[in-house]
Write a protein that holds these residues in place. Structure first.
Motif, PDB file in Angstrom:
ATOM      1  N   VAL A 109     -31.623   8.540  -0.922  1.00  0.00           N
ATOM      2  CA  VAL A 109     -32.680   9.504  -1.297  1.00  0.00           C
ATOM      3  C   VAL A 109     -34.087   8.810  -1.113  1.00  0.00           C
ATOM      4  CG1 VAL A 109     -33.523  10.853  -3.128  1.00  0.00           C
ATOM      5  CG2 VAL A 109     -31.037  10.759  -2.591  1.00  0.00           C
ATOM      6  N   GLY A 110     -34.424   7.665  -1.881  1.00  0.00           N
ATOM      7  CA  GLY A 110     -35.593   7.196  -1.647  1.00  0.00           C
ATOM      8  C   GLY A 110     -36.247   7.081  -0.053  1.00  0.00           C
ATOM      9  N   MET A 111     -35.361   6.574   0.719  1.00  0.00           N
ATOM     10  CA  MET A 111     -35.996   6.299   2.045  1.00  0.00           C
ATOM     11  C   MET A 111     -35.916   7.537   2.728  1.00  0.00           C
ATOM     12  SD  MET A 111     -33.770   2.662   3.101  1.00  0.00           S
ATOM     13  CE  MET A 111     -31.957   3.497   2.521  1.00  0.00           C
ATOM     14  N   SER A 112     -35.081   8.228   2.715  1.00  0.00           N
ATOM     15  CA  SER A 112     -35.380   9.664   3.241  1.00  0.00           C
ATOM     16  C   SER A 112     -36.509  10.342   2.990  1.00  0.00           C
ATOM     17  CB  SER A 112     -34.057  10.423   3.048  1.00  0.00           C
ATOM     18  OG  SER A 112     -32.849   9.938   3.632  1.00  0.00           O
ATOM     19  N   LEU A 113     -36.622  10.514   1.502  1.00  0.00           N
ATOM     20  CA  LEU A 113     -37.691  11.057   1.039  1.00  0.00           C
ATOM     21  C   LEU A 113     -39.231  10.637   1.803  1.00  0.00           C
ATOM     22  CD1 LEU A 113     -39.001  13.152  -1.163  1.00  0.00           C
ATOM     23  CD2 LEU A 113     -39.134  11.100  -2.863  1.00  0.00           C
ATOM     24  N   VAL A 114     -39.087   9.310   1.871  1.00  0.00           N
ATOM     25  CA  VAL A 114     -40.334   8.609   2.469  1.00  0.00           C
ATOM     26  C   VAL A 114     -40.540   9.156   3.986  1.00  0.00           C
ATOM     27  CG1 VAL A 114     -41.618   6.468   3.180  1.00  0.00           C
ATOM     28  CG2 VAL A 114     -40.514   6.636   1.018  1.00  0.00           C
ATOM     29  N   VAL A 115     -39.508   9.150   4.564  1.00  0.00           N
ATOM     30  CA  VAL A 115     -39.542   9.540   6.211  1.00  0.00           C
ATOM     31  C   VAL A 115     -39.999  11.028   6.203  1.00  0.00           C
ATOM     32  CG1 VAL A 115     -38.212   9.748   8.332  1.00  0.00           C
ATOM     33  CG2 VAL A 115     -38.191   7.864   6.825  1.00  0.00           C
ATOM     34  N   GLU A 116     -39.384  11.852   5.188  1.00  0.00           N
ATOM     35  CA  GLU A 116     -39.535  13.222   5.418  1.00  0.00           C
ATOM     36  C   GLU A 116     -40.955  13.406   5.027  1.00  0.00           C
ATOM     37  OE1 GLU A 116     -34.698  13.877   5.117  1.00  0.00           O
ATOM     38  OE2 GLU A 116     -36.030  14.422   3.319  1.00  0.00           O
ATOM     39  N   SER A 117     -41.374  12.988   3.870  1.00  0.00           N
ATOM     40  CA  SER A 117     -42.773  13.172   3.647  1.00  0.00           C
ATOM     41  C   SER A 117     -43.919  12.965   4.587  1.00  0.00           C
ATOM     42  CB  SER A 117     -43.165  12.466   2.342  1.00  0.00           C
ATOM     43  OG  SER A 117     -42.234  12.910   1.230  1.00  0.00           O
ATOM     44  N   TRP A 118     -43.557  11.561   5.236  1.00  0.00           N
ATOM     45  CA  TRP A 118     -44.558  11.352   6.329  1.00  0.00           C
ATOM     46  C   TRP A 118     -44.526  12.313   7.441  1.00  0.00           C
ATOM     47  CZ3 TRP A 118     -44.809   5.427   5.711  1.00  0.00           C
ATOM     48  CH2 TRP A 118     -46.297   4.970   6.006  1.00  0.00           C
ATOM     49  N   LEU A 119     -43.225  12.952   7.835  1.00  0.00           N
ATOM     50  CA  LEU A 119     -43.053  13.859   8.995  1.00  0.00           C
ATOM     51  C   LEU A 119     -44.093  15.237   8.695  1.00  0.00           C
ATOM     52  CD1 LEU A 119     -39.101  13.598   9.898  1.00  0.00           C
ATOM     53  CD2 LEU A 119     -41.096  13.138  11.134  1.00  0.00           C
ATOM     54  N   ASN A 120     -43.552  15.456   7.480  1.00  0.00           N
ATOM     55  CA  ASN A 120     -44.335  16.782   7.012  1.00  0.00           C
ATOM     56  C   ASN A 120     -45.680  16.507   6.834  1.00  0.00           C
ATOM     57  OD1 ASN A 120     -44.671  19.310   5.630  1.00  0.00           O
ATOM     58  ND2 ASN A 120     -44.868  18.190   3.704  1.00  0.00           N
ATOM     59  N   GLU A 121     -46.501  15.405   6.615  1.00  0.00           N
ATOM     60  CA  GLU A 121     -47.758  15.195   6.468  1.00  0.00           C
ATOM     61  C   GLU A 121     -48.579  15.176   7.746  1.00  0.00           C
ATOM     62  OE1 GLU A 121     -50.990  14.356   4.001  1.00  0.00           O
ATOM     63  OE2 GLU A 121     -49.130  14.731   3.431  1.00  0.00           O
ATOM     64  N   LYS A 122     -47.718  14.571   8.904  1.00  0.00           N
ATOM     65  CA  LYS A 122     -48.172  14.455  10.246  1.00  0.00           C
ATOM     66  C   LYS A 122     -47.816  15.734  11.034  1.00  0.00           C
ATOM     67  CE  LYS A 122     -47.425  10.944  12.812  1.00  0.00           C
ATOM     68  NZ  LYS A 122     -46.626   9.790  13.615  1.00  0.00           N
TER      69      LYS A 122
END
Length: 429
Positions: free
Chosen positions: A113-126
């Motif tokens: 969950v922690g790793m996926s959350l970081v990746v997906e937040s970054w995708l959403n930001e970009k």
């Protein structure tokens, strides 16, 4: 300038590469553990319980990790979670018992969950607004594709040694590199709001039941599919092919089933899926099928029918939501999926204990029958929405609420979430 899928994927390559390696490793790990537990003479019920704890960690992580990211940042969170997950993989090969493995599996689910959350937040930001749906679809393909490829790594070495555990550990460690070396600014916030379960049930009871059933069936496949393959007598290299077919079936069927659900009542699509799952489950019980080449097409069809159930359920819920409710509702739906995925391995292992290996598909048959009957009943209660009121289907992963923020229908949700984040006095959580 028109942005092609290849050009869009290349723009997000570091994030997609990190997500790919993460799911390549975790996809392989789930199958390794099931097979190694068999070799270590764990009972099938012990295997089911150990594997179910992964989703307990997943649920806890979904509740706790967003606050942790806000406190310590994205890079630190990803680094800690990647290191912890990598270490826990190796510890499986050092301390071999159901109790220690249950602890390590729970840690792995929490870390995912922690790793996926970081990746997906970054995708959403970009992602720009006009790209969000395409980025989410590409991301979904990367997740399923890398998970499928992870199954083929089962053919590289025996699960009885250390080698495959080391491979998983290395992959999880390498997943850190693309993000740790990124020079781009970290995301501003992560979604934390959730809709009340009762309110979600009022909006779309079939969608909620579909998500619960999807977790139950998918969780059983991910955790006990390799055990089923071994118990029916497949050779080690054939087990990897069987699991590969299972995952690839979902990869290829998600988009066609989703497009079909855009053209008719999604509840009726769930009924069709339930009927297919029931037929495939019956075929898996056919005498001699385990010794024939039909086992691989049936695995492909089983994955193709089961894995898209969650995405259709999410779309069904989304059709009933008001503006600003998509991300909070999806976050709650994700927890419902996690509950189903926790129950699935426990119920499937019990079924396999009494009925033999095909008990796995006995469970999927019962769950599919219940979903199909409930969806048919709801068709008599609520009229279908007009086609112009339906949201467009976009495949959605079963990872974190940050992935749902990429959905085009979530633009107002994320704007409201960011305003709340920047003004803590309005935070009601």
């Amino acid at each position: 300038m028109h942005i092609t899928p290849i050009r869009l994927a290349s723009a997000f390559l570091p994030l997609l590469a990190g997500a790919g390696m993460l799911n390549l490793g975790l996809g392989l790990q789930a199958s390794i553990l099931g097979l190694r537990a068999e070799s270590e003479s764990f009972s099938v019920q012990a295997i089911g319980a150990v594997m179910a704890i992964y989703y307990v960690g997943f649920i806890i992580g979904s509740l706790k990790i967003p606050r942790l990211v806000d406190k310590v940042g994205h890079i630190r969170t990803f680094s800690v979670m990647a290191s912890l997950a990598s270490a826990s993989v190796l510890l499986h090969a050092v301390w071999i018992s159901p109790w220690s493995w249950a602890l390590f599996r729970g840690i792995t689910g929490f870390c995912l969950v922690g790793m996926s959350l970081v990746v997906e937040s970054w995708l959403n930001e970009k992602a720009r607004n006009e790209e969000r749906g395409a980025v989410l679809s590409i991301y979904m393909m990367v997740l399923l594709g890398s998970t499928a490829m992870g199954q083929l790594l089962l053919t590289v070495a025996s699960t009885d040694g250390y080698f495959l555990f080391v491979v998983v550990s290395v992959l999880l460690s390498l997943a850190l590199l693309p993000l740790a070396l990124s020079t781009r600014p970290t995301p501003v916030h992560v979604p934390t709001k959730r809709m009340r379960f009762g309110a979600l049930m009022e909006q779309s009871p079939v969608g909620v039941i579909g998500a619960l059933a999807s977790g139950c069936m998918s969780g059983s496949f991910w955790t006990l599919g390799a055990v089923f393959a071994k118990r029916i007598g497949l050779a080690p290299e054939a087990i990897g092919v069987f699991m590969f077919c299972l995952v690839v079936g979902g990869l290829f069927s998600t988009w066609p089933i989703g497009r079909l659900s855009d053209r008719m009542d999604r509840r009726f699509v769930l009924i069709i899926q339930a009927a297919l799952i029931l037929l495939i489950s019956v075929a898996m019980h056919w005498p001699g099928v385990e010794n024939s080449s039909w086992i691989y097409p049936l695995a492909f069809l089983a994955g193709g029918a089961v894995l898209p159930v969650y995405a259709v359920s999410v779309a069904l819920v989304n059709d009933q939501l008001k503006h600003g409710e998509f991300v909070p509702a999806s976050a709650t739906l994700l927890l419902v999926y996690g509950i189903g995925a926790t129950l699935g391995p426990l119920l499937a292992s019990t079924s396999m204990n009494f009925l033999g290996p095909t008990g796995l598909f006995s469970l999927t048959a019962v769950v599919a029958l219940c979903v199909g009957l409930y969806a048919a009943y709801r068709l008599t209660i609520r009229a279908p929405l007009p086609s112009e009121e339906l949201s467009a289907f976009i495949p959605t992963p079963r990872t974190t609420a940050a992935a749902y923020a990429l959905h085009p229908d979530a633009e107002e949700d994320t704007a409201e979430e960011e305003a709340t984040h920047n003004n803590p006095s309005t935070d009601k959580l």
